[in-house]
Design a protein around this motif. Structure first.
Motif, PDB file in Angstrom:
ATOM      1  N   ASP A 255      45.120  39.409  32.058  1.00  0.00           N
ATOM      2  CA  ASP A 255      46.197  38.694  32.738  1.00  0.00           C
ATOM      3  C   ASP A 255      46.621  39.384  34.031  1.00  0.00           C
ATOM      4  O   ASP A 255      47.583  38.970  34.671  1.00  0.00           O
ATOM      5  CB  ASP A 255      47.426  38.560  31.819  1.00  0.00           C
ATOM      6  N   TRP A 256      45.894  40.449  34.436  1.00  0.00           N
ATOM      7  CA  TRP A 256      46.262  41.210  35.621  1.00  0.00           C
ATOM      8  C   TRP A 256      45.163  41.142  36.666  1.00  0.00           C
ATOM      9  O   TRP A 256      43.974  41.166  36.364  1.00  0.00           O
ATOM     10  CB  TRP A 256      46.500  42.683  35.256  1.00  0.00           C
ATOM     11  N   LEU A 257      45.570  41.045  37.931  1.00  0.00           N
ATOM     12  CA  LEU A 257      44.664  41.188  39.062  1.00  0.00           C
ATOM     13  C   LEU A 257      45.132  42.381  39.874  1.00  0.00           C
ATOM     14  O   LEU A 257      46.339  42.614  40.005  1.00  0.00           O
ATOM     15  CB  LEU A 257      44.681  39.923  39.931  1.00  0.00           C
ATOM     16  N   HIS A 258      44.220  43.144  40.440  1.00  0.00           N
ATOM     17  CA  HIS A 258      44.580  44.361  41.143  1.00  0.00           C
ATOM     18  C   HIS A 258      44.052  44.318  42.574  1.00  0.00           C
ATOM     19  O   HIS A 258      42.984  43.774  42.837  1.00  0.00           O
ATOM     20  CB  HIS A 258      43.998  45.587  40.422  1.00  0.00           C
ATOM     21  N   GLU A 259      44.816  44.890  43.483  1.00  0.00           N
ATOM     22  CA  GLU A 259      44.370  45.010  44.866  1.00  0.00           C
ATOM     23  C   GLU A 259      44.831  46.354  45.403  1.00  0.00           C
ATOM     24  O   GLU A 259      45.840  46.923  44.952  1.00  0.00           O
ATOM     25  CB  GLU A 259      44.927  43.870  45.730  1.00  0.00           C
ATOM     26  N   ILE A 260      44.103  46.858  46.369  1.00  0.00           N
ATOM     27  CA  ILE A 260      44.458  48.130  46.994  1.00  0.00           C
ATOM     28  C   ILE A 260      45.510  47.871  48.065  1.00  0.00           C
ATOM     29  O   ILE A 260      45.371  46.952  48.874  1.00  0.00           O
ATOM     30  CB  ILE A 260      43.220  48.793  47.619  1.00  0.00           C
ATOM     31  N   LYS A 261      46.583  48.659  48.069  1.00  0.00           N
ATOM     32  CA  LYS A 261      47.603  48.565  49.114  1.00  0.00           C
ATOM     33  C   LYS A 261      47.636  49.887  49.887  1.00  0.00           C
ATOM     34  O   LYS A 261      47.775  50.958  49.292  1.00  0.00           O
ATOM     35  CB  LYS A 261      48.977  48.254  48.508  1.00  0.00           C
ATOM     36  N   PHE A 262      47.488  49.794  51.192  1.00  0.00           N
ATOM     37  CA  PHE A 262      47.442  50.981  52.026  1.00  0.00           C
ATOM     38  C   PHE A 262      48.829  51.299  52.590  1.00  0.00           C
ATOM     39  O   PHE A 262      49.647  50.409  52.818  1.00  0.00           O
ATOM     40  CB  PHE A 262      46.458  50.775  53.178  1.00  0.00           C
TER      41      PHE A 262
END
Length: 279
Positions: A255-262
């Motif tokens: 149920d989770w999506l992940h993205e990189i945040k700079f």
């Protein structure tokens, strides 16, 4: 291969007054599409389908396809499906056959390797190449020897060692969204209006046309023309922007999506008519 009444078992299992699944109608022969649908029914599985003679030959892969040639995935043969099923994504009502959430997980085209053909399915094996968004390269389907009294047809699906094989990455653990809509299983299940179901698609198309018409009319009569001044109200309140946060671990589950945040700057612009504020 496909018989004239090949879709009779498919139609007999479904009440089309209750499910948005398409009715079983034979299509013209000659295509070579394939589709994989992630299906959270009684048990989570991946429905692997190959277009052959106007129908989708289907197998339920219990653990999902693997890119590791060492993995042999159980693939239970199911009834042939109509080609129109290849576009289906949505929720089958509880209590109906296959009740649960269906995601369009992969799609593309397939071809038998040189010297082989789709007719090999009747012989209990198929060596083929996939050109999909997630499944690529050479694959093999092999029927297992049946046991006395066994009603279902058990096959094995496995990846052939080639440039598309991967022993490190688990495909089903990292491919968690629809190739059609980009939605997760939870988002599809929450779509009560069935905007991606066959029944909801007509309503969605109508809504899109109406929105396009409104935008077209707005372009013809932009705000501020013929002496009309744009409306000016209070500026929107400040909303704290999302910032990068250092953590030791990420949440688990589908149920989770992940993205990189700079690290960097977040700029917010508030607009109210001619008034503009940069925060």
């Amino acid at each position: 291969m496909a018989r004239k009444n090949a879709l009779a078992p498919y139609n007999a299992k479904r009440d089309f007054a209750r499910t948005h699944e398409p009715k079983g109608v034979m299509a013209k022969k000659g295509g070579n599409s394939f589709v994989v649908q992630k299906h959270e029914a009684t048990r989570l599985h991946w429905d692997f389908r190959l277009e052959v003679d106007g129908v989708l030959k289907s197998w339920a892969v219990t653990k999902g396809p693997s890119l590791n040639p060492a993995d042999r995935r159980l693939a239970v043969r199911t009834e042939d499906h109509p080609l129109s099923y290849g576009d289906f994504e949505g929720t089958i009502p509880k209590g109906e056959y296959g009740g649960g959430t269906v995601m369009l997980w992969d799609r593309g085209r397939w071809e038998p390797v040189e010297g082989k053909s789709a007719a090999d399915i009747d012989k209990g094996h198929l060596h083929f190449i996939l050109h999909g968004e997630r499944m690529k390269g050479e694959w093999l389907l092999v029927r297992m020897k049946g046991r006395p009294g066994e009603k279902r047809e058990n096959w094995l699906l496995r990846k052939i060692e080639d440039g598309e094989a991967d022993t490190d990455r688990v495909l089903v653990d990292r491919a968690l969204t629809s190739v059609l809509t980009g939605r997760s299983m939870a988002e599809i299940a929450a779509d009560r209006e069935g905007t991606q179901s066959l029944a909801g698609a007509k309503g969605q198309a109508f809504a899109q046309k109406m929105q396009a018409a409104r935008e077209h009319n707005a372009a013809l009569k932009p705000e501020g023309r013929k002496g009309t001044r744009p409306k000016t109200g209070a500026l929107p309140r400040f909303v704290k922007p999302q910032l990068a946060t250092l953590v030791d671990a990420v949440p688990e589950g589908h149920d989770w999506l992940h993205e990189i945040k700079f690290d960097g700057y977040r700029a917010l612009i508030a607009v109210a008519g001619v008034r503009i504020s940069v925060q």
